[in-house]
Design an enzyme around this catalytic site. Structure first.
Site, short mmCIF file in Angstrom:
data_model
loop_
_atom_site.label_atom_id
_atom_site.label_comp_id
_atom_site.label_asym_id
_atom_site.label_seq_id
_atom_site.Cartn_x
_atom_site.Cartn_y
_atom_site.Cartn_z
N LYS A 79 0.85 -1.19 0.00
CA LYS A 79 0.00 0.00 0.00
C LYS A 79 0.89 1.24 0.00
O LYS A 79 1.91 1.27 0.70
CB LYS A 79 -0.91 -0.02 1.24
CG LYS A 79 -1.93 1.12 1.29
CD LYS A 79 -2.87 0.97 2.48
CE LYS A 79 -3.94 2.08 2.51
NZ LYS A 79 -4.89 1.93 3.64
N SER A 164 -9.94 2.34 2.63
CA SER A 164 -8.98 3.02 1.80
C SER A 164 -7.99 2.10 1.08
O SER A 164 -7.34 2.54 0.13
CB SER A 164 -8.18 4.01 2.65
OG SER A 164 -7.41 3.34 3.61
N SER A 188 -10.34 0.06 6.96
CA SER A 188 -9.74 0.10 5.63
C SER A 188 -9.07 -1.17 5.16
O SER A 188 -8.67 -1.25 4.00
CB SER A 188 -8.73 1.24 5.55
OG SER A 188 -9.40 2.44 5.31
N1 GLN Z 1 -13.38 4.71 5.84
C1 GLN Z 1 -12.86 5.18 7.09
C2 GLN Z 1 -12.43 6.62 6.95
O1 GLN Z 1 -12.66 7.17 5.94
C3 GLN Z 1 -11.73 4.32 7.55
C4 GLN Z 1 -10.48 4.60 6.82
C5 GLN Z 1 -9.34 3.77 7.31
O2 GLN Z 1 -9.52 2.79 8.01
N2 GLN Z 1 -8.14 4.21 6.95
O3 GLN Z 1 -11.87 7.19 7.83
#
Ligand code: GLN
Length: 498
Positions: A79, A164, A188
């Site tokens: 990532k 994400s 995410s």
């Molecule tokens: N979707 C969540 C957010 O937008 C979690 C994102 C994540 O876990 N990095 O914050």
């Protein structure tokens, strides 16, 4: 040769050791499918030479007859939130333009030390903020999955891969890499895994070092593996986890042999079903999948117990105070002075440069969070929002402590829906934030939680179930996930259209 790309981590490891193929053949096969999949936009940067160099090292070690490293011969994806020495690292944001880290994140360094090679840096929501991979400065990632019409015909409409870690989930589901890293702040790893029919575990907070991972919300950020099986996730986590003095919240606990400890029997185990996760308007097919998971656990010999996590309802509001607050502090460092982008208009003073750089460099979702975070930390509102959210966070964690008196793991759906089309939720931040309604509570409590693919929606799209475990008890999470994996026998995969 292309068949090699269908293999998972354990199969590649065992096949390489057994002399069925060379590591170079594996790396070349994956490099080729990565190069042919630009329509998915899963990679921001490809690094075929890194994968080949690691492969050659593995082949030489095998020829020399010495001990092989645990991930020798396995190319993976990274990532683009992990700093990789000498390879640009973007966090999906324009503001890091031109940034090539002079150091390596602890987790990526451990994976290279374990023998893995890098196929490339995976696309992601900007600064890991998002649930659909639409906030990346490098364009959205497209899921390899396509829905089916009632007639059974495949739709041509694009779908999001979740976020994400959407580049990670898309790449693994499309067989562009056997495994890759993700990070999970509020869901995410688990939500994109659920959307793409793969597995992913967010370990206990502190299991994997945060050193060298671009910070979003430091009290929640946690790295973890994503792959196509529970075993492959266990193998990956063994390489990624471990105490690191460079991260002050790293836990000094031994890395356990999770793969060797895999055991799908649930005899004598108690599985808790938290009633507060029966949210309003839960689609019937999500409810049915959850019921199916309960039946599978009964079949595996588990005792099912109803539990209550009474503060669940506050999890999303608490998360959307704490995460933006920490983000506003973490992202203060992007000022045009130290890293990446610098926008210096003619005649500008220092303040103007800060403002111009941040205006040009951050996307809308990041700006929204920075505004919210700065607001909740401001002198007049700190107690009303930030302190209160921290208090409720403690209550949420205590709910889990009480539940552990009654059960060993919890079973919930991972997401309230299957994947949706790009644009379907991006105009309404609350709709987007609701994607994480089932994943955020375990994040706030710092607990290990895993998503495994468990079935298909009526439109033929993957749906996941989530296992949440006690702190540092990843083994029970893996084992329960394995019990589900064996019964779900999920073999669906996206048909190639890209
Ligand atoms: N979707 C969540 C957010 O937008 C979690 C994102 C994540 O876990 N990095 O914050």
């Amino acid at each position: 040769m292309s068949k090699l790309t269908d293999l998972g981590v354990a199969e590649l490891r065992d096949g390489f050791r057994g002399g069925n193929f060379t590591a170079r053949e594996v790396a070349e096969a994956f490099n080729a499918v990565v190069a042919g999949a630009s329509a998915l936009n899963a990679f921001i940067t490809t690094t075929p030479e890194h994968a080949l160099a690691a492969a050659d090292e593995a082949d030489n070690a095998r020829a020399a007859g010495g001990d092989l490293k645990p991930l020798a011969g396995i190319p993976i994806g990274m990532k683009d939130l992990f700093a990789t020495r000498g390879t640009r690292t973007t966090a999906g944001s324009h503001i890091l333009e031109g940034f090539t880290p002079p150091y390596e994140s602890t987790v990526s360094g451990k994976l290279w030390d374990a023998g893995a090679g890098m196929l490339g840096k995976l696309n992601m929501d900007q600064f890991a903020m998002g649930s659909s991979n639409e906030t990346s400065s490098f364009g959205p990632v497209i899921s390899p999955w396509r829905a089916r019409h009632e007639s059974g015909e495949r739709s041509n409409t694009d779908l999001v891969p979740g976020g994400s870690s959407g580049g990670t989930s898309a790449a693994i589901a499309a067989r562009l890499c056997p495994a890759a890293t993700g990070t999970d702040t509020g869901g995410s790893i688990r939500q994109p895994a659920s959307f793409t029919g793969i597995s992913g575990i967010k370990p206990t907070y502190g299991r994997c070092s945060r050193y060298g991972i671009v910070g979003f919300a430091s009290s929640l950020d946690q790295a973890g593996p994503m792959a196509r099986s529970v075993r492959d996730c266990a193998i990956m986590l063994e390489a990624m986890a471990g105490f690191d003095p460079k991260d002050s919240t790293s836990i000094d606990a031994p890395v356990l042999p999770w793969e060797a400890g895999l055991n799908a029997s649930m005899k004598g185990k108690r599985v808790g079903i938290p009633k507060e996760y029966r949210v309003d308007n839960m689609p019937p097919e999500i409810e049915a999948l959850w019921e199916q998971g309960i039946a599978w656990f009964r079949d595996a010999g588990a005792e099912i117990v109803d539990v209550s996590l009474p503060h669940t309802h506050y999890s999303l509001p608490v998360y959307y105070v704490i995460a933006p607050a920490e983000a506003s502090s973490n992202l203060a460092r992007y000022d045009g002075v130290r890293y990446g982008l610098r926008d210096l208009p003619d005649g500008a003073n220092l303040q103007d440069m800060y403002a111009a750089t941040r205006k040009a460099g951050f996307g809308w979702e990041v700006k929204r969070r920075l505004l919210i975070g700065t607001y909740v930390l401001s002198a007049g509102f700190y107690d009303a929002y930030y302190t209160k959210a921290q208090r409720v966070r403690t209550l949420i964690a205590q709910d889990f402590d009480k539940a552990w008196e009654q059960c060993d793991v919890l079973l919930t759906p991972t997401t309230p829906s299957a994947a949706f089309a790009p644009g379907a939720q991006s105009a309404d931040p609350i709709a987007m934030y609701l994607n994480d309604v089932f994943t955020v509570p375990a994040s706030l409590a710092g607990l290990p939680a895993m998503s495994v693919p468990a079935g298909l929606s009526s439109a033929g799209l993957p749906l996941g179930l989530q296992i949440i475990g006690k702190a540092l008890d990843e083994q029970s999470v893996f084992n329960a996930a394995l019990a589900l994996e064996q019964r779900a026998a999920f073999t669906a995969r996206p048909e190639k259209w890209w």
